[in-house]
Design a protein around this motif. Structure first.
Motif, PDB file in Angstrom:
ATOM      1  N   THR A  24       0.811  -1.206   0.000  1.00  0.00           N
ATOM      2  CA  THR A  24       0.000   0.000   0.000  1.00  0.00           C
ATOM      3  C   THR A  24       0.849   1.262   0.000  1.00  0.00           C
ATOM      4  O   THR A  24       0.588   2.184  -0.750  1.00  0.00           O
ATOM      5  CB  THR A  24      -0.857   0.040   1.277  1.00  0.00           C
ATOM      6  OG1 THR A  24      -1.525  -1.191   1.357  1.00  0.00           O
ATOM      7  CG2 THR A  24      -1.832   1.180   1.221  1.00  0.00           C
ATOM      8  N   ASP A  28      -1.002   2.155  -3.272  1.00  0.00           N
ATOM      9  CA  ASP A  28      -2.440   2.378  -3.190  1.00  0.00           C
ATOM     10  C   ASP A  28      -2.914   3.823  -3.106  1.00  0.00           C
ATOM     11  O   ASP A  28      -3.442   4.364  -4.058  1.00  0.00           O
ATOM     12  CB  ASP A  28      -3.003   1.631  -1.984  1.00  0.00           C
ATOM     13  CG  ASP A  28      -3.541   0.293  -2.413  1.00  0.00           C
ATOM     14  OD1 ASP A  28      -2.896  -0.312  -3.277  1.00  0.00           O
ATOM     15  OD2 ASP A  28      -4.582  -0.106  -1.905  1.00  0.00           O
ATOM     16  N   ARG A  31      -1.630   6.425  -5.721  1.00  0.00           N
ATOM     17  CA  ARG A  31      -2.063   6.275  -7.093  1.00  0.00           C
ATOM     18  C   ARG A  31      -3.525   6.675  -7.259  1.00  0.00           C
ATOM     19  O   ARG A  31      -3.899   7.342  -8.196  1.00  0.00           O
ATOM     20  CB  ARG A  31      -1.882   4.843  -7.557  1.00  0.00           C
ATOM     21  CG  ARG A  31      -1.884   4.767  -9.059  1.00  0.00           C
ATOM     22  CD  ARG A  31      -1.739   3.362  -9.550  1.00  0.00           C
ATOM     23  NE  ARG A  31      -2.758   2.508  -9.001  1.00  0.00           N
ATOM     24  CZ  ARG A  31      -2.804   1.224  -9.209  1.00  0.00           C
ATOM     25  NH1 ARG A  31      -1.863   0.641  -9.923  1.00  0.00           N
ATOM     26  NH2 ARG A  31      -3.745   0.476  -8.703  1.00  0.00           N
ATOM     27  N   ASP A  32      -4.315   6.250  -6.289  1.00  0.00           N
ATOM     28  CA  ASP A  32      -5.731   6.534  -6.318  1.00  0.00           C
ATOM     29  C   ASP A  32      -5.976   8.035  -6.523  1.00  0.00           C
ATOM     30  O   ASP A  32      -6.667   8.450  -7.433  1.00  0.00           O
ATOM     31  CB  ASP A  32      -6.335   6.102  -4.981  1.00  0.00           C
ATOM     32  CG  ASP A  32      -7.789   5.729  -5.131  1.00  0.00           C
ATOM     33  OD1 ASP A  32      -8.355   5.316  -4.157  1.00  0.00           O
ATOM     34  OD2 ASP A  32      -8.340   5.874  -6.231  1.00  0.00           O
ATOM     35  N   GLU A  35      -4.712   9.425  -9.938  1.00  0.00           N
ATOM     36  CA  GLU A  35      -5.521   9.074 -11.107  1.00  0.00           C
ATOM     37  C   GLU A  35      -6.837   9.843 -11.144  1.00  0.00           C
ATOM     38  O   GLU A  35      -7.277  10.284 -12.185  1.00  0.00           O
ATOM     39  CB  GLU A  35      -5.787   7.570 -11.144  1.00  0.00           C
ATOM     40  CG  GLU A  35      -4.535   6.817 -11.572  1.00  0.00           C
ATOM     41  CD  GLU A  35      -4.799   5.332 -11.750  1.00  0.00           C
ATOM     42  OE1 GLU A  35      -5.952   4.913 -11.721  1.00  0.00           O
ATOM     43  OE2 GLU A  35      -3.811   4.605 -11.932  1.00  0.00           O
ATOM     44  N   VAL A  36      -7.451   9.983  -9.987  1.00  0.00           N
ATOM     45  CA  VAL A  36      -8.736  10.672  -9.955  1.00  0.00           C
ATOM     46  C   VAL A  36      -8.562  12.131 -10.354  1.00  0.00           C
ATOM     47  O   VAL A  36      -9.407  12.709 -11.003  1.00  0.00           O
ATOM     48  CB  VAL A  36      -9.364  10.566  -8.554  1.00  0.00           C
ATOM     49  CG1 VAL A  36     -10.603  11.448  -8.455  1.00  0.00           C
ATOM     50  CG2 VAL A  36      -9.747   9.127  -8.276  1.00  0.00           C
TER      51      VAL A  36
END
Lengths: 178, 178
Positions: A24, A28, A31-32, A35-36
């Motif tokens: 993570t 995790d 990146r989340d 990207e959003v």
């Protein structure tokens, strides 16, 4: 207000959390968010993730188990990470290897960037890249290994022929039903 | 030869098998064969499957639970099938609805064509399309429903505004941690 509390999953998540911690921190959360927040349109995420865009990739482990049993096909599971150079390097040779791509059609294919909760998928630990085979009898083929004694299921790009012959091995099913 | 037999999953698979039977007969075996045998190159399968190519879609339920808890975001799970016209129709309006696509960024997003083994995801049965929300406290929001009493979590394309307001509802978390 009716609520169904999924407490069993709290446990699962707790386990995953412990197991996935270093994974993570690398991957995790960061990146989340990134990207959003991207504003440019980007290519949709694929199930193949570049391991073979013309192959049929299964979304979940449970579905893979079901299809393996139902279709009497072995499963090939590739654990990898998008930002791991070893994974990327193996992916490149895997995707470009015509015979491997052809033979891969005979498998129920799964590539995962997130560990499952099934400990049978990490016989000697969780690391990437890690390639495991599961017989349609749902037995993990812990006997099909690469050449590194400290990471039995790891492959370098130079091991691609060994991976190919291991795929052949996995196609010889442990139990054949008539 | 060392083998790790994953018998617990045999049970899981047996359960899934029973639950997924009619789903399978419509979809699974047949599609698998067809796709593998296609000779023309085709577009890679996407995680979005057309529900919003610019959104971040999570691959597995376990990962979604982990991310929800970790990121304090609710989960939105869409169960659907590629060859179900109701699913297709809902997908079209969902993907074209700008406000929904924008608001969807606030969720951990999962679309599944295969049922999980978690019965909390089918409070009134397994059908598609079926949209469920899960609070970051990992409570299924069984209280957030559509307008059909026989299929509480189903939405028709004409219900898209209700789905939108239900998404707003789901964003009001049950428990907020400081």
């Amino acid at each position: 207000m009716e609520k169904s509390c999924i407490s069993v999953f709290l446990l699962l998540v707790a386990v995953s959390y412990a197991l996935a911690k270093d994974f993570t921190s690398k991957n995790d959360g960061k990146r989340d968010t990134k990207e959003v927040k991207e504003t440019k349109p980007r290519l949709p995420q694929t199930l193949s993730r570049g391991w073979g865009d013309n192959l049929v990739w299964i979304q979940t482990y449970e579905e893979a188990l079901f299809r393996a049993k139902n279709g009497n096909k072995p499963i090939m599971i590739i654990h990898h990470l998008e930002d791991c150079p070893h994974s990327q390097a193996l992916k490149k040779v895997f995707a470009e290897h015509k015979e491997i791509q052809k033979m891969a059609e005979k498998f129920v294919l799964l590539n995962l960037v997130y560990e499952t909760t099934d400990k049978n998928l990490s016989p000697d630990g969780q690391y990437v890249p890690r390639v495991l085979f599961i017989d349609p009898s749902l037995t993990v083929r812990a006997d099909i290994t690469g050449r590194y004694s400290n990471r039995l299921y790891a492959y370098e790009p130079s091991d691609i022929s060994l991976l190919y012959s291991n795929m052949q091995k996995a196609l010889k099913l442990l139990k054949t039903e008539l």
